[in-house]
Design an enzyme around this catalytic site. Structure first.
Site, PDB file in Angstrom:
ATOM      1  N   LYS A  64       6.934  -5.055   4.413  1.00  0.00           N
ATOM      2  CA  LYS A  64       8.372  -5.109   4.803  1.00  0.00           C
ATOM      3  C   LYS A  64       8.418  -6.532   4.693  1.00  0.00           C
ATOM      4  O   LYS A  64       8.061  -7.588   5.553  1.00  0.00           O
ATOM      5  CB  LYS A  64       7.476  -5.120   6.262  1.00  0.00           C
ATOM      6  CG  LYS A  64       8.734  -4.593   7.017  1.00  0.00           C
ATOM      7  CD  LYS A  64       8.097  -3.956   8.383  1.00  0.00           C
ATOM      8  CE  LYS A  64       9.143  -3.483   9.539  1.00  0.00           C
ATOM      9  NZ  LYS A  64       8.512  -3.203  11.563  1.00  0.00           N
TER      10      LYS A  64
HETATM   11  O1  G3P Z   1      10.149  -0.787  14.440  1.00  0.00           O
HETATM   12  C1  G3P Z   1      10.159  -1.707  15.096  1.00  0.00           C
HETATM   13  C2  G3P Z   1       9.949  -1.982  16.274  1.00  0.00           C
HETATM   14  O2  G3P Z   1       8.862  -2.716  16.500  1.00  0.00           O
HETATM   15  C3  G3P Z   1      11.139  -3.095  17.811  1.00  0.00           C
HETATM   16  O3  G3P Z   1      11.293  -2.426  18.793  1.00  0.00           O
HETATM   17  O4  G3P Z   1      11.404  -1.824  20.970  1.00  0.00           O
HETATM   18  O5  G3P Z   1      10.744  -4.347  20.123  1.00  0.00           O
HETATM   19  O6  G3P Z   1      13.006  -3.634  19.095  1.00  0.00           O
HETATM   20  P1  G3P Z   1      11.403  -3.226  19.942  1.00  0.00           P
END
Ligand code: G3P
Length: 217
Positions: A83
């Site tokens: 990634k």
């Molecule tokens: O896949 C990316 C994710 O982990 C980010 O999620 O909820 O932190 O925006 P969030």
């Protein structure tokens, strides 16, 4: 549509994996922090548990260092997807690692133009963050629709991996648009099975069954 689990919590992954719903796993530095585990150790365990792609994120900002980290992460298991962030250094890393035969997931995508760049760099996956766009009063799902249109216009094979998923509606909308993958936290994936009419119907069946006085086992 494939389901990836967005966590580095091995117990949560194992629980969902037993249902056949886990097509892959995504992690990031914040999720590694939350797990309290060593990145190399926990990623190896996840790769042994789940057959599909397991995303592990580089943490350097310069391309040469990113490429070296990506190669090290890729040695963990054949199902690693390296990634990388959507920066020019990340795109260069994407091109280099893709040419070497590795899967690459380009993350932190917030625009259709960024998604176009990732596809041209040969990314296996593009990760648009829908929840974080919703957070700033934009519509994350509009971006998914735009990327779907652009990729279909030109036949790009990069898979749209919807990330920063916060709700079951994000999952439904992703499926309707035709996203290739949704990565969601375990709690969101579990909620997909919930429906009050299922609960009410089951309660009624159980009450009637008790009145029959019968047993199956
Ligand atoms: O896949 C990316 C994710 O982990 C980010 O999620 O909820 O932190 O925006 P969030």
């Amino acid at each position: 549509m494939k389901f990836f689990v967005d966590t580095a919590d091995i117990d949560a992954i194992a629980e969902l994996n037993a249902t056949g719903m886990v097509d892959g796993v995504t992690t990031n530095p914040s999720l590694i922090l939350k797990s309290g585990r060593d990145i190399l150790e926990v990623t190896k365990e996840i790769c042994a548990l789940v057959k599909g792609p397991v995303s592990a994120e580089v943490v350097s900002l310069e391309a040469d260092d990113m490429i070296a980290e990506g190669r090290k992460l890729a040695r963990i298991a054949p199902n690693i997807a390296v990634k990388v962030p959507l920066t020019w250094a990340g795109l260069k890393t994407c091109k280099t690692l893709t040419d070497e035969g590795h899967m690459v997931n380009v993350t932190l995508c917030f625009s259709a133009n960024q998604a176009l760049l990732a596809a041209k760099a040969g990314a296996t996956f593009i990760s648009p963050f829908v929840g974080r766009l919703d957070d700033i009063n934009l519509d994350g799902m509009d971006l998914i629709g735009d990327i779907r249109t652009i990729y279909d216009n030109f036949g790009f094979e990069t898979q749209i991996l919807v990330a920063s998923v916060r709700s079951v509606n994000h999952v439904t909308q992703s499926a309707l648009i035709g996203a290739d993958v949704v990565t969601a936290p375990p709690a969101v994936l579990k909620k997909l099975a919930d429906h009050p009419l299922t609960d009410a119907g089951l309660a009624a069946f159980m009450a009637d069954w008790a009145k029959t006085g019968q047993k199956i086992l």
